[in-house]
Design a protein around this motif. Structure first.
Motif, PDB file in Angstrom:
ATOM      1  N   LYS A 213      28.190 -61.448  22.644  1.00  0.00           N
ATOM      2  CA  LYS A 213      29.264 -62.143  23.344  1.00  0.00           C
ATOM      3  C   LYS A 213      28.645 -63.026  24.423  1.00  0.00           C
ATOM      4  CE  LYS A 213      32.598 -58.407  22.507  1.00  0.00           C
ATOM      5  NZ  LYS A 213      33.502 -57.384  23.111  1.00  0.00           N
ATOM      6  N   LEU A 214      27.939 -64.033  23.969  1.00  0.00           N
ATOM      7  CA  LEU A 214      27.244 -64.934  24.869  1.00  0.00           C
ATOM      8  C   LEU A 214      28.015 -66.248  24.982  1.00  0.00           C
ATOM      9  CD1 LEU A 214      23.626 -64.271  23.607  1.00  0.00           C
ATOM     10  CD2 LEU A 214      24.623 -63.492  25.757  1.00  0.00           C
ATOM     11  N   ARG A 215      28.154 -66.714  26.205  1.00  0.00           N
ATOM     12  CA  ARG A 215      28.895 -67.942  26.458  1.00  0.00           C
ATOM     13  C   ARG A 215      27.938 -69.131  26.538  1.00  0.00           C
ATOM     14  NH1 ARG A 215      31.007 -65.357  31.870  1.00  0.00           N
ATOM     15  NH2 ARG A 215      28.773 -64.928  31.798  1.00  0.00           N
ATOM     16  N   ARG A 216      28.499 -70.323  26.415  1.00  0.00           N
ATOM     17  CA  ARG A 216      27.680 -71.527  26.506  1.00  0.00           C
ATOM     18  C   ARG A 216      26.950 -71.581  27.838  1.00  0.00           C
ATOM     19  NH1 ARG A 216      30.552 -77.109  25.147  1.00  0.00           N
ATOM     20  NH2 ARG A 216      30.668 -75.990  23.149  1.00  0.00           N
ATOM     21  N   ARG A 217      27.619 -71.149  28.912  1.00  0.00           N
ATOM     22  CA  ARG A 217      26.970 -71.206  30.216  1.00  0.00           C
ATOM     23  C   ARG A 217      25.855 -70.161  30.358  1.00  0.00           C
ATOM     24  NH1 ARG A 217      31.561 -69.122  34.548  1.00  0.00           N
ATOM     25  NH2 ARG A 217      31.818 -66.994  33.755  1.00  0.00           N
ATOM     26  N   ASP A 218      25.922 -69.078  29.572  1.00  0.00           N
ATOM     27  CA  ASP A 218      24.821 -68.115  29.568  1.00  0.00           C
ATOM     28  C   ASP A 218      23.551 -68.786  29.062  1.00  0.00           C
ATOM     29  OD1 ASP A 218      26.545 -66.104  30.445  1.00  0.00           O
ATOM     30  OD2 ASP A 218      27.050 -65.495  28.400  1.00  0.00           O
ATOM     31  N   HIS A 219      23.672 -69.496  27.958  1.00  0.00           N
ATOM     32  CA  HIS A 219      22.520 -70.208  27.398  1.00  0.00           C
ATOM     33  C   HIS A 219      22.065 -71.335  28.318  1.00  0.00           C
ATOM     34  CE1 HIS A 219      22.707 -68.021  23.629  1.00  0.00           C
ATOM     35  NE2 HIS A 219      23.995 -68.317  23.499  1.00  0.00           N
ATOM     36  N   ALA A 220      23.016 -72.012  28.940  1.00  0.00           N
ATOM     37  CA  ALA A 220      22.705 -73.190  29.748  1.00  0.00           C
ATOM     38  C   ALA A 220      21.917 -72.852  31.006  1.00  0.00           C
ATOM     39  CB  ALA A 220      23.993 -73.918  30.119  1.00  0.00           C
ATOM     40  N   GLN A 221      21.917 -71.592  31.436  1.00  0.00           N
ATOM     41  CA  GLN A 221      21.129 -71.205  32.606  1.00  0.00           C
ATOM     42  C   GLN A 221      19.626 -71.298  32.351  1.00  0.00           C
ATOM     43  OE1 GLN A 221      22.497 -67.649  34.899  1.00  0.00           O
ATOM     44  NE2 GLN A 221      23.998 -67.459  33.257  1.00  0.00           N
ATOM     45  N   HIS A 252      -0.157 -61.187  33.780  1.00  0.00           N
ATOM     46  CA  HIS A 252       1.249 -60.954  33.446  1.00  0.00           C
ATOM     47  C   HIS A 252       1.884 -62.291  33.060  1.00  0.00           C
ATOM     48  CE1 HIS A 252       1.551 -61.791  37.859  1.00  0.00           C
ATOM     49  NE2 HIS A 252       2.680 -62.413  37.504  1.00  0.00           N
ATOM     50  N   PHE A 253       2.704 -62.240  32.010  1.00  0.00           N
ATOM     51  CA  PHE A 253       3.276 -63.434  31.402  1.00  0.00           C
ATOM     52  C   PHE A 253       4.800 -63.358  31.446  1.00  0.00           C
ATOM     53  CE2 PHE A 253      -0.854 -62.666  29.583  1.00  0.00           C
ATOM     54  CZ  PHE A 253      -1.456 -63.918  29.561  1.00  0.00           C
ATOM     55  N   VAL A 254       5.413 -64.340  32.080  1.00  0.00           N
ATOM     56  CA  VAL A 254       6.867 -64.409  32.163  1.00  0.00           C
ATOM     57  C   VAL A 254       7.409 -65.066  30.897  1.00  0.00           C
ATOM     58  CG1 VAL A 254       8.821 -65.422  33.394  1.00  0.00           C
ATOM     59  CG2 VAL A 254       6.878 -64.486  34.675  1.00  0.00           C
ATOM     60  N   VAL A 255       8.322 -64.377  30.212  1.00  0.00           N
ATOM     61  CA  VAL A 255       8.976 -64.905  29.013  1.00  0.00           C
ATOM     62  C   VAL A 255      10.477 -64.861  29.276  1.00  0.00           C
ATOM     63  CG1 VAL A 255       9.226 -64.713  26.513  1.00  0.00           C
ATOM     64  CG2 VAL A 255       7.084 -64.018  27.594  1.00  0.00           C
ATOM     65  N   ASP A 256      11.013 -65.951  29.810  1.00  0.00           N
ATOM     66  CA  ASP A 256      12.409 -65.942  30.259  1.00  0.00           C
ATOM     67  C   ASP A 256      13.122 -67.263  29.996  1.00  0.00           C
ATOM     68  OD1 ASP A 256      11.232 -67.623  32.092  1.00  0.00           O
ATOM     69  OD2 ASP A 256      12.232 -66.744  33.830  1.00  0.00           O
ATOM     70  N   GLY A 257      12.584 -68.084  29.093  1.00  0.00           N
ATOM     71  CA  GLY A 257      13.224 -69.360  28.804  1.00  0.00           C
ATOM     72  C   GLY A 257      13.231 -70.306  29.985  1.00  0.00           C
ATOM     73  N   GLY A 258      12.381 -70.049  30.980  1.00  0.00           N
ATOM     74  CA  GLY A 258      12.298 -70.895  32.157  1.00  0.00           C
ATOM     75  C   GLY A 258      13.295 -70.570  33.243  1.00  0.00           C
ATOM     76  N   MET A 259      14.042 -69.473  33.093  1.00  0.00           N
ATOM     77  CA  MET A 259      15.120 -69.180  34.031  1.00  0.00           C
ATOM     78  C   MET A 259      14.629 -68.979  35.460  1.00  0.00           C
ATOM     79  SD  MET A 259      18.126 -66.343  33.521  1.00  0.00           S
ATOM     80  CE  MET A 259      19.664 -66.417  34.435  1.00  0.00           C
ATOM     81  N   THR A 260      13.464 -68.337  35.629  1.00  0.00           N
ATOM     82  CA  THR A 260      12.997 -68.036  36.992  1.00  0.00           C
ATOM     83  C   THR A 260      12.406 -69.247  37.700  1.00  0.00           C
ATOM     84  OG1 THR A 260      10.893 -67.243  36.085  1.00  0.00           O
ATOM     85  CG2 THR A 260      12.569 -65.598  36.559  1.00  0.00           C
ATOM     86  N   ILE A 261      12.165 -70.351  36.986  1.00  0.00           N
ATOM     87  CA  ILE A 261      11.630 -71.534  37.659  1.00  0.00           C
ATOM     88  C   ILE A 261      12.716 -72.576  37.918  1.00  0.00           C
ATOM     89  CG2 ILE A 261       9.242 -71.235  36.928  1.00  0.00           C
ATOM     90  CD1 ILE A 261      11.423 -73.774  35.159  1.00  0.00           C
ATOM     91  N   LYS A 262      13.946 -72.279  37.498  1.00  0.00           N
ATOM     92  CA  LYS A 262      15.040 -73.214  37.689  1.00  0.00           C
ATOM     93  C   LYS A 262      15.731 -72.944  39.026  1.00  0.00           C
ATOM     94  CE  LYS A 262      19.304 -74.868  35.538  1.00  0.00           C
ATOM     95  NZ  LYS A 262      20.251 -74.697  34.403  1.00  0.00           N
ATOM     96  N   MET A 263      15.782 -73.950  39.887  1.00  0.00           N
ATOM     97  CA  MET A 263      16.465 -73.787  41.172  1.00  0.00           C
ATOM     98  C   MET A 263      17.957 -73.635  40.940  1.00  0.00           C
ATOM     99  SD  MET A 263      14.355 -76.505  43.554  1.00  0.00           S
ATOM    100  CE  MET A 263      15.079 -75.890  45.063  1.00  0.00           C
ATOM    101  N   GLN A 264      18.553 -72.647  41.607  1.00  0.00           N
ATOM    102  CA  GLN A 264      19.971 -72.355  41.424  1.00  0.00           C
ATOM    103  C   GLN A 264      20.717 -72.618  42.738  1.00  0.00           C
ATOM    104  OE1 GLN A 264      21.064 -71.253  38.445  1.00  0.00           O
ATOM    105  NE2 GLN A 264      19.116 -70.766  37.464  1.00  0.00           N
ATOM    106  N   TYR A 265      21.640 -73.543  42.703  1.00  0.00           N
ATOM    107  CA  TYR A 265      22.491 -73.819  43.856  1.00  0.00           C
ATOM    108  C   TYR A 265      23.950 -73.567  43.470  1.00  0.00           C
ATOM    109  CZ  TYR A 265      18.582 -76.161  46.185  1.00  0.00           C
ATOM    110  OH  TYR A 265      17.383 -76.441  46.778  1.00  0.00           O
ATOM    111  N   VAL A 266      24.673 -72.868  44.310  1.00  0.00           N
ATOM    112  CA  VAL A 266      26.086 -72.618  44.067  1.00  0.00           C
ATOM    113  C   VAL A 266      26.901 -73.446  45.056  1.00  0.00           C
ATOM    114  CG1 VAL A 266      27.907 -70.888  44.009  1.00  0.00           C
ATOM    115  CG2 VAL A 266      25.610 -70.295  43.229  1.00  0.00           C
TER     116      VAL A 266
END
Length: 266
Positions: A213-221, A252-266
């Motif tokens: 049950k994954l939403r488009r915004r889940d992938h877009a992150q 150690h190798f991060v495998v996260d689709g780049g999520m941890t390097i993306k700046m998040q502003y709300v």
């Protein structure tokens, strides 16, 4: 005149005939790693608390003697010793160990209300478990100049509120990784994978499988455009377990689709 080294072909089955032990290997990321190892020509011994899930793996894989399952509680040393002995009796060698088993839920509630027993439960499974499995597999691994892969988490590097026990256990596992790499080298290589958001719906016990049950915004992150799958972790694990990564240890190798390097502003 000296000649340059020749072009070397990549092995189509980089883990051919190699025996890989995988804790928590009957479900989720562990099962994904096991299937990647099998796809790379290896043999697997999976250990898990869920015997039904372990037996389902053997039935569904249908790879004959290349896969084996035995019950395993990584927090109990006697269980770990039996599991390693089972693997050696079955295949006669150990070439790799994947310390994947762990408590998956990172949320424990506010620290002021966290019971010591719950804190210790996270450490026992997520950190003491890899210690025990590494300790008892070490002699056999060193004989084969093998490799250990520890499955940590991006939560070793970043956190949400009320996840102290989980973050501490995974951060400790990253430190354990580079410490053991120094102690056991050059006979043994040790690395860690830090998964991000991995969807495991299709990799669970047959009775627990659901449609994602994954939403488009889940992938877009994710800069990669999607949530991860266990195959994404398995692909890197195969590399780290194989001779192709012979000059890689203590990392150690991060495998996260780049999520941890993306700046998040709300």
């Amino acid at each position: 005149m000296n000649q340059p080294p020749p072009i070397t072909a990549f092995a189509p089955q980089p883990l051919e005939e190699r025996v890989i032990l995988i804790t928590g290997g009957a479900q989720g990321i562990g099962r994904g790693i096991a299937q990647s190892v099998l796809g790379a020509g290896g043999r697997v011994v999976i250990g898990d608390l869920d015997s039904n899930a372990g037996k389902a793996c053997l039935d569904e894989w249908n790879v004959g003697g290349r896969a084996a399952f035995a019950p395993l509680d990584v927090a109990r040393e006697s269980s770990v010793k039996r599991w390693v002995a089972f693997a050696l009796k079955r295949f006669g060698r150990i070439d790799g160990l994947v310390n994947n088993a762990g408590i998956a839920d990172p949320h424990t509630g506010p620290l002021a209300g966290l019971e010591l027993a719950d804190w210790n439960r996270y450490l026992a499974t997520n950190l003491t478990g890899p210690f025990l499995c590494s300790k008892h597999a070490l002699p056999a691994l060193e004989q084969q100049h093998g490799a250990i892969v520890n499955i940590a988490s991006t939560r070793a590097l970043q956190s949400e509120p009320d996840t102290e026990a989980y973050a501490a256990s995974k951060g400790g596992l990253v430190a354990f990784t580079h410490a053991l790499a120094v102690s056991a080298g050059p006979r043994l290589r040790v690395n860690a994978i830090l998964p991000g958001w991995i969807a495991t719906y299709a990799w669970r016990n047959p009775q627990s499988r659901t449609t994602p049950k994954l939403r488009r915004r889940d992938h877009a992150q994710h800069p990669a455009g999607r949530v991860g799958t266990p195959e994404d972790i398995g692909a890197l694990a195969v590399y780290l377990l194989s001779p192709q990564s012979g000059f890689v240890t203590g990392q150690h190798f991060v495998v996260d689709g780049g999520m941890t390097i993306k700046m998040q502003y709300v």
